[in-house]
Design an enzyme around this catalytic site. Structure first.
Site, PDB file in Angstrom:
ATOM      1  N   ASP A  53       2.768 -18.149  -9.557  1.00 52.03           N
ATOM      2  CA  ASP A  53       3.230 -18.014  -8.207  1.00 52.03           C
ATOM      3  C   ASP A  53       4.521 -18.921  -7.873  1.00 52.03           C
ATOM      4  OD1 ASP A  53       3.587 -17.137  -5.313  1.00 52.03           O
ATOM      5  OD2 ASP A  53       1.628 -16.294  -5.763  1.00 52.03           O
ATOM      6  N   ILE A  54       5.158 -18.697  -6.957  1.00 51.77           N
ATOM      7  CA  ILE A  54       6.088 -19.778  -6.504  1.00 51.77           C
ATOM      8  C   ILE A  54       5.558 -20.620  -5.411  1.00 51.77           C
ATOM      9  CG2 ILE A  54       8.363 -18.694  -6.894  1.00 51.77           C
ATOM     10  CD1 ILE A  54       8.629 -17.974  -3.962  1.00 51.77           C
ATOM     11  N   ASP A  70       9.163 -18.562 -11.103  1.00 52.09           N
ATOM     12  CA  ASP A  70       9.822 -17.204 -10.215  1.00 52.09           C
ATOM     13  C   ASP A  70      10.057 -16.221 -11.177  1.00 52.09           C
ATOM     14  OD1 ASP A  70      11.576 -15.879  -9.095  1.00 52.09           O
ATOM     15  OD2 ASP A  70      12.922 -17.449  -8.056  1.00 52.09           O
ATOM     16  N   GLY A  92       6.043  -9.976  -6.171  1.00 53.06           N
ATOM     17  CA  GLY A  92       7.212  -9.388  -5.707  1.00 53.06           C
ATOM     18  C   GLY A  92       7.148  -9.236  -4.017  1.00 53.06           C
ATOM     19  N   SER A 130       2.519   1.093  -5.946  1.00 52.72           N
ATOM     20  CA  SER A 130       2.142   1.474  -4.486  1.00 52.72           C
ATOM     21  C   SER A 130       2.209   2.969  -3.913  1.00 52.72           C
ATOM     22  CB  SER A 130       3.366   0.751  -3.504  1.00 52.72           C
ATOM     23  OG  SER A 130       3.360   1.094  -2.294  1.00 52.72           O
ATOM     24  N   ASN A 131       1.391   3.180  -3.027  1.00 56.46           N
ATOM     25  CA  ASN A 131       1.432   4.707  -2.376  1.00 56.46           C
ATOM     26  C   ASN A 131       2.563   5.026  -1.876  1.00 56.46           C
ATOM     27  OD1 ASN A 131       1.168   4.590   0.970  1.00 56.46           O
ATOM     28  ND2 ASN A 131       0.409   2.790   0.090  1.00 56.46           N
ATOM     29  N   HIS A 132       3.506   4.146  -1.785  1.00 53.49           N
ATOM     30  CA  HIS A 132       4.914   4.518  -1.289  1.00 53.49           C
ATOM     31  C   HIS A 132       5.702   5.175  -2.153  1.00 53.49           C
ATOM     32  CE1 HIS A 132       4.026   2.789   2.693  1.00 53.49           C
ATOM     33  NE2 HIS A 132       3.797   1.859   2.128  1.00 53.49           N
ATOM     34  N   TYR A 155      11.506  -0.039  -1.080  1.00 53.63           N
ATOM     35  CA  TYR A 155      10.239  -0.776  -1.900  1.00 53.63           C
ATOM     36  C   TYR A 155       9.553   0.389  -2.594  1.00 53.63           C
ATOM     37  CZ  TYR A 155       5.395  -2.297  -2.058  1.00 53.63           C
ATOM     38  OH  TYR A 155       3.978  -2.783  -2.337  1.00 53.63           O
ATOM     39  N   ARG A 193      -3.627   6.911   9.377  1.00 52.85           N
ATOM     40  CA  ARG A 193      -3.123   6.540   7.880  1.00 52.85           C
ATOM     41  C   ARG A 193      -3.944   5.493   7.400  1.00 52.85           C
ATOM     42  NH1 ARG A 193       0.230   3.839   5.183  1.00 52.85           N
ATOM     43  NH2 ARG A 193       1.339   4.593   3.437  1.00 52.85           N
TER      44      ARG A 193
END
Length: 292
Positions: A53-54, A70, A92, A130-132, A155, A193
């Site tokens: 991680d940064i 990074d 991310g 992701s669900n997106h 995204y 939701r």
């Protein structure tokens, strides 16, 4: 020797998942919200965890080390993976951004992870999708990972790319991936939701464990969701791998802060699985969409 729960896990009220084989695991984004929760629930289950991680975490366990990396730096990523057994990739941007930002960090960052895995011989990745990726399906539909992607944002589009890259690197190089399409991974729920899509941290850690150790992973996609009275997703893929969620949105999720409803185009916001993400652009502006 029986497993001894770590002090960090006890303080967090975490119930550790079943033991994972002695692995050295890289967790990218390990200092973030989901990364911290995953580490606490997996505490003591792994030989070693490299937190990539940064941001420096303030809660490292005895078997954890921090590597300031990074993910946009290919050589730094390669060095972080050298000698590791597997990767849990959570790093991310966690929400909608401009396409340039999504491509630079979420898409190319994930590409760097897969290239580094190929170069260093890491052959197992658990990917935080992701669900997106499927947000533009109506809420009346019950969908499975075999259904076509219908991203609701840049995204989500970036996550689609990364799932496809996982497929390419399995077919070409044999790198196995469990892609977890994470739902509402928060401590609480704040609307209908989030209730349907809620994912408890303990259940997420169990999916990570499955992704790290199950022998039948190839390039497999599952939904990251806990128990709920209703669901939009067919998660039989996860069930076939032994996933049995232990947390319930009705009893285990805390009430979250109220989130202001999107007033423009409620016929879209309340119709699609992606909710308000199907309405608001990356710059926060609400713009008309094609309907239906």
């Amino acid at each position: 020797m029986p497993h001894r729960e770590s002090e960090a896990a006890r303080e967090a009220g975490a119930e550790p998942v079943k033991p994972v084989s002695a692995q050295t695991v890289v967790i990218t984004g390990g200092a973030g919200k989901i990364g911290r929760a995953s580490r606490k629930h997996l505490a003591g289950m792994l030989k070693a965890i490299r937190v990539v991680d940064i941001v420096e975490p303030d809660d490292l366990a005895e078997n954890e080390s921090w590597h300031r990396v990074d993910i946009c730096d290919p050589e730094a990523v390669r060095q972080a993976l050298d000698g590791a057994d597997s990767v849990v990739h959570l790093a991310g941007y966690p929400n909608e951004r401009s396409i340039d930002e999504i491509f630079r960090v979420n898409v190319m960052g994930t590409h760097n992870i897969y290239e580094a895995a190929r170069q260093t011989g890491v052959n197992r990745i658990v990917f935080g999708s992701s669900n997106h990726t499927v947000g533009f399906y109506p809420r009346s539909a019950r969908i499975s990972p075999q259904d076509a992607m219908r991203p609701d944002t840049f995204y989500g589009l970036g996550k689609c790319w990364s799932e496809l890259q996982a497929g390419l690197y399995f077919e070409r190089y044999g790198i196995q991936t469990l892609s977890i399409r994470i739902g509402n991974a928060t401590a609480g729920i704040f609307d209908e939701r989030s209730r349907v899509t809620w994912l408890g941290y303990r259940d997420f850690a169990e999916l990570v464990r499955i992704g790290l150790e199950h022998p039948d992973i190839d390039c497999t996609t599952v939904f990251g969701v806990s128990k709920s009275d209703q669901t939009w997703w067919d998660n039989s893929n996860a069930q076939a791998l032994g996933y049995c969620p232990q947390q319930d949105a009705e009893t285990d999720a805390a009430p979250g802060p109220s989130r202001l409803a999107v007033t423009a185009f409620p016929e879209i916001n309340d119709y699609f699985q992606g909710g308000r993400y199907c309405v608001i652009d990356h710059d926060g502006q609400v713009r008309r969409r094609r309907w239906p």
